[in-house]
Every structure is written in C-alpha cells, then in structure tokens.
Design a protein around this motif. Sequence first.
Motif, PDB file in Angstrom:
ATOM      1  N   ALA A  32       0.841  -1.201   0.000  1.00 16.71           N
ATOM      2  CA  ALA A  32       0.000   0.000   0.000  1.00 16.71           C
ATOM      3  C   ALA A  32       0.873   1.248   0.000  1.00 16.71           C
ATOM      4  O   ALA A  32       0.562   2.245  -0.665  1.00 16.71           O
ATOM      5  N   ARG A  33       1.979   1.200   0.727  1.00 14.68           N
ATOM      6  CA  ARG A  33       2.901   2.340   0.731  1.00 14.68           C
ATOM      7  C   ARG A  33       3.555   2.494  -0.638  1.00 14.68           C
ATOM      8  O   ARG A  33       3.736   3.617  -1.120  1.00 14.68           O
ATOM      9  N   VAL A  34       3.934   1.393  -1.276  1.00 17.66           N
ATOM     10  CA  VAL A  34       4.509   1.464  -2.613  1.00 17.66           C
ATOM     11  C   VAL A  34       3.530   2.135  -3.569  1.00 17.66           C
ATOM     12  O   VAL A  34       3.907   3.010  -4.357  1.00 17.66           O
ATOM     13  N   GLU A  35       2.255   1.738  -3.492  1.00 19.59           N
ATOM     14  CA  GLU A  35       1.253   2.329  -4.382  1.00 19.59           C
ATOM     15  C   GLU A  35       1.117   3.823  -4.138  1.00 19.59           C
ATOM     16  O   GLU A  35       1.054   4.619  -5.085  1.00 19.59           O
ATOM     17  N   ARG A  36       1.083   4.238  -2.875  1.00 14.12           N
ATOM     18  CA  ARG A  36       0.984   5.672  -2.569  1.00 14.12           C
ATOM     19  C   ARG A  36       2.208   6.419  -3.088  1.00 14.12           C
ATOM     20  O   ARG A  36       2.096   7.494  -3.670  1.00 14.12           O
ATOM     21  N   LEU A  37       3.403   5.861  -2.858  1.00 10.81           N
ATOM     22  CA  LEU A  37       4.624   6.508  -3.321  1.00 10.81           C
ATOM     23  C   LEU A  37       4.632   6.626  -4.846  1.00 10.81           C
ATOM     24  O   LEU A  37       5.009   7.674  -5.391  1.00 10.81           O
ATOM     25  N   ALA A  38       4.227   5.559  -5.520  1.00  7.16           N
ATOM     26  CA  ALA A  38       4.208   5.583  -6.982  1.00  7.16           C
ATOM     27  C   ALA A  38       3.260   6.662  -7.490  1.00  7.16           C
ATOM     28  O   ALA A  38       3.599   7.435  -8.402  1.00  7.16           O
ATOM     29  N   ARG A  39       2.083   6.727  -6.907  1.00 10.55           N
ATOM     30  CA  ARG A  39       1.107   7.727  -7.336  1.00 10.55           C
ATOM     31  C   ARG A  39       1.581   9.144  -7.009  1.00 10.55           C
ATOM     32  O   ARG A  39       1.557  10.044  -7.858  1.00 10.55           O
ATOM     33  N   ASN A  40       2.047   9.339  -5.796  1.00  9.22           N
ATOM     34  CA  ASN A  40       2.435  10.681  -5.356  1.00  9.22           C
ATOM     35  C   ASN A  40       3.662  11.211  -6.098  1.00  9.22           C
ATOM     36  O   ASN A  40       3.721  12.389  -6.460  1.00  9.22           O
ATOM     37  N   THR A  41       4.657  10.345  -6.294  1.00  8.47           N
ATOM     38  CA  THR A  41       5.865  10.807  -6.976  1.00  8.47           C
ATOM     39  C   THR A  41       5.598  11.092  -8.449  1.00  8.47           C
ATOM     40  O   THR A  41       6.217  11.998  -9.034  1.00  8.47           O
ATOM     41  N   THR A  42       4.682  10.353  -9.047  1.00  2.00           N
ATOM     42  CA  THR A  42       4.313  10.644 -10.436  1.00  2.00           C
ATOM     43  C   THR A  42       3.564  11.969 -10.515  1.00  2.00           C
ATOM     44  O   THR A  42       3.858  12.812 -11.370  1.00  2.00           O
ATOM     45  N   GLU A  43       2.616  12.165  -9.615  1.00  2.00           N
ATOM     46  CA  GLU A  43       1.870  13.423  -9.599  1.00  2.00           C
ATOM     47  C   GLU A  43       2.772  14.608  -9.288  1.00  2.00           C
ATOM     48  O   GLU A  43       2.511  15.738  -9.739  1.00  2.00           O
ATOM     49  N   ALA A  44       3.841  14.383  -8.533  1.00  2.76           N
ATOM     50  CA  ALA A  44       4.784  15.459  -8.201  1.00  2.76           C
ATOM     51  C   ALA A  44       5.749  15.762  -9.341  1.00  2.76           C
ATOM     52  O   ALA A  44       6.551  16.691  -9.247  1.00  2.76           O
ATOM     53  N   GLY A  45       5.692  14.985 -10.416  1.00  2.00           N
ATOM     54  CA  GLY A  45       6.493  15.284 -11.594  1.00  2.00           C
ATOM     55  C   GLY A  45       7.892  14.739 -11.590  1.00  2.00           C
ATOM     56  O   GLY A  45       8.759  15.247 -12.311  1.00  2.00           O
ATOM     57  N   HIS A  46       8.135  13.681 -10.832  1.00  2.00           N
ATOM     58  CA  HIS A  46       9.474  13.093 -10.867  1.00  2.00           C
ATOM     59  C   HIS A  46       9.699  12.318 -12.161  1.00  2.00           C
ATOM     60  O   HIS A  46      10.844  12.131 -12.590  1.00  2.00           O
ATOM     61  N   TRP A  47       8.619  11.841 -12.769  1.00  2.00           N
ATOM     62  CA  TRP A  47       8.673  11.116 -14.035  1.00  2.00           C
ATOM     63  C   TRP A  47       7.325  11.257 -14.719  1.00  2.00           C
ATOM     64  O   TRP A  47       6.288  11.465 -14.054  1.00  2.00           O
ATOM     65  N   PRO A  48       7.275  11.186 -16.044  1.00  2.00           N
ATOM     66  CA  PRO A  48       5.980  11.277 -16.732  1.00  2.00           C
ATOM     67  C   PRO A  48       5.051  10.140 -16.340  1.00  2.00           C
ATOM     68  O   PRO A  48       3.853  10.335 -16.130  1.00  2.00           O
ATOM     69  N   ALA A  49       5.630   8.929 -16.279  1.00  2.33           N
ATOM     70  CA  ALA A  49       4.834   7.755 -15.901  1.00  2.33           C
ATOM     71  C   ALA A  49       5.739   6.747 -15.221  1.00  2.33           C
ATOM     72  O   ALA A  49       6.943   6.688 -15.475  1.00  2.33           O
ATOM     73  N   LEU A  50       5.142   5.980 -14.348  1.00  2.00           N
ATOM     74  CA  LEU A  50       5.853   4.899 -13.665  1.00  2.00           C
ATOM     75  C   LEU A  50       4.944   3.680 -13.639  1.00  2.00           C
ATOM     76  O   LEU A  50       3.762   3.782 -13.311  1.00  2.00           O
ATOM     77  N   SER A  51       5.510   2.548 -14.006  1.00  2.00           N
ATOM     78  CA  SER A  51       4.791   1.277 -13.931  1.00  2.00           C
ATOM     79  C   SER A  51       5.523   0.369 -12.960  1.00  2.00           C
ATOM     80  O   SER A  51       6.755   0.315 -12.967  1.00  2.00           O
ATOM     81  N   VAL A  52       4.771  -0.333 -12.122  1.00  2.00           N
ATOM     82  CA  VAL A  52       5.391  -1.190 -11.112  1.00  2.00           C
ATOM     83  C   VAL A  52       4.594  -2.480 -10.986  1.00  2.00           C
ATOM     84  O   VAL A  52       3.360  -2.479 -11.045  1.00  2.00           O
TER      85      VAL A  52
END
Length: 390
Positions: A32-52
């Motif tokens: 659940a933390r991984v999912e939150r981090l993936a969503r939040n870091t993508t929304e923050a503009g660290h990368w255009p898209a991230l797939s995990v």
Amino acid sequence: MRRLFLILTALIAAAFLFLTLEPPRSEEAALARVERLARNTTEAGHWPALSVAYVAPGEVIWAESFGQADIATARAMTPETPMPIGSISKVIIGLTAALEAEDGFDLDAPLADYWPGVPETVAAVTFRQLATHTGGIADTERGYEGAAYAQNTLRHPTALADYLESYLTPEGALFDSTAITAPGTAHAYSNVGAALAAQALGEASGTDFASLSQNRVLEPLGLTQATWDATTLPPNTRATLYRHRDGAFEPLAPYALATWPDGGLNASLNDLATLLAVMMSGGTLDGDRLLPQDAIARQRDISSSGLRNMAPGQGEGLFWAFESLDFPGLTIPVEGHSGGDPGLLTMMYRIGGTNRGFVLMINGYRESDWTLLQGGRLIANLARAARLVR
C-alpha cells in the motif's frame, strides 16, 4: 518567539516524518505504501509515468501504472503499454540460448565451430563468455556510443551483421584493436558482445535471432506486446520517452539501435512481470508449465564470479546478473537485469533471500537527488514487502 516557532515547526515536521517513515508491519501495508509513493511521486512530476509490478514465483501479484504514456495527448500509461526496455532485452538472448542448449547448442564451443563467417578476432570466444560479459569485447565511444544509435527512426539503417563486421574486423570503419582482448580473464559489461551473442545464436540455428527468440520465448510466454520491431506496433500505443530540461519534460525523437538485441525490445509491464514470474518459478505461470525447468536453471546458473572488475558477491548467469542495489544506508541483493537508455529506466529483479520480485519502468525522469531518493524509497518498500511475507 520566532525561534520557538521555528523549533516547534521543526519538531512537528520531524514527528510527521517519523510517522510517515515508520516501517510497515505486513506485506500488504508495504505494498500500500509502494502504491501511494508511486502515485504521489508521479503526480509530483518526478517522471511522466511509472509502472510497477510485484511478482511471486509463477504469479503476478500486482501490476499498476501511473501517469502518462504521452503528455501531449494525455494518454495514460497502462500495464499493457509497450515501451523500449533497454538492457533487460539481454535476458531474452540468454533465455533463448538456454532453450537452444536443450536441443544441443553448445554454450562453451568457440563461435567458429558453428559460424564459418565469424570475424577472426572473436572466433575463439564462446557464447557463455559473451553472456557473462567476459568475452573481451569493450564498447567504444566512437564505435558504440557514436555509431550504434540512429536518431529520428525506429529502425537502424545498418544491419546487425554489417555493424558487427565493421566493429570486429581490422578492415572495418569502427574497428579499434584496443577494444578486443583475451576472453575469460576479466568482467567488462559489453553491449556489442551481447549483440554478437544474438547474431551467433541466429547463425547456429540457421535463422535470424528475432524470429528465433519470437518462436522460443516471446510466443510461448504470451508476451503479447513484446516486439523487436517497433514499426509493427499500432499507432499511438507505444509510450513516448522524455528528457527533463528547464523544468519540463520534452519528448525525445525516436531512436534505434544497430545492436538491437542488446537493448531494443519493446514490451509492457505485464510482459516483464510475466517473464520474471516464469523465471522465478522455473518455467511455470499460474500452474501451467511454459518453459522447461532445466533451461531456466541453466540461465540462472552462475557461470562467472570473482574475476577482475567484478564486485564481491557479484555473479553472472546467461545475461542474468546477481548483484546489489546500493542506496545510502541500504544494500539490497537482487538477481535479474536492469536497463537504461535516453528517456527510460527499467528494472526486473528478484529480491535476494525472498520469493518475491519486482518490475519498475519509467519513461523519463528528473535528474535530481530528490528524484533518486524517491526511487530508492520505492525499491526499499518493495524489498520490505518481500521480507514481510509469511
């Protein structure tokens, strides 16, 4: 008063950070933390898209994509979106060879034994040496960085065989005698060596490597989006690759590799998650046997370790690495492969000492320490989830 305010603010921030970073106590909480981090870091503009994806032997537990495959059209990245995967492509070379060995292909025979036209400079090299990066072939700046990449195209104008002849024969325009040394004496990661290995497989089988790997690996595993030829993908399905400049992501022009087997496969998150699940299970997926167990074991068998230029604990199978991911204060042993090229970063690893693995795919990234930290947090929580399995 201002000083007290600053102290209180710092204490509140520290308490919040502690609560945020408190280690999760179950695999589910860590994911659940991984999912939150993936969503939040993508929304923050660290990368255009991230797939995990998070994988168990023979099973894909979870796969999800965040962000945009194409910013201009707001096309979402999905687990089915294909993109170039970089050097994870080499795993397909090793797996194809492991399967061919089931039918008699000799991994330890000199290339000259089954390839009459092999360049004399590498005639004594074996496939296993190429697959463990001990073949004595170095990537040169002029010959590889300067000539292997072609811009504004999805297909390199130079055929693989022609490129290898130019690189490996003394008469070739790309030849550099210092780039070819005695095989089997040192470890040196080589993209040209990987391309040579794929060409050798094709020569031994009497067909081209793209067709051979399609028939032996991609189709049997059901990797539906995987292709060596990006021109065969339907329009507007492939992820756009980006670079970050002046505070924004800019699309990169398409590019192609003359050494395409070393890093030119296009595949989706679901494709790589399936591949890893099959590798971890010894050839099965969801209870069905797709590949022989002996072939998987052959690829994962550590054929070289302890050679010059190899880190302690590092080992190589057939384009299957045993290594460590190192972050400040954290070392994670892994096995598998990663990939990096302009506009992309990919990882496909089993986490050492566990029966879990992960896939990460990014189509661009900000080059900053903060972005690196976010990536490290994602991987650390994936490793924590794996170690919490009961």
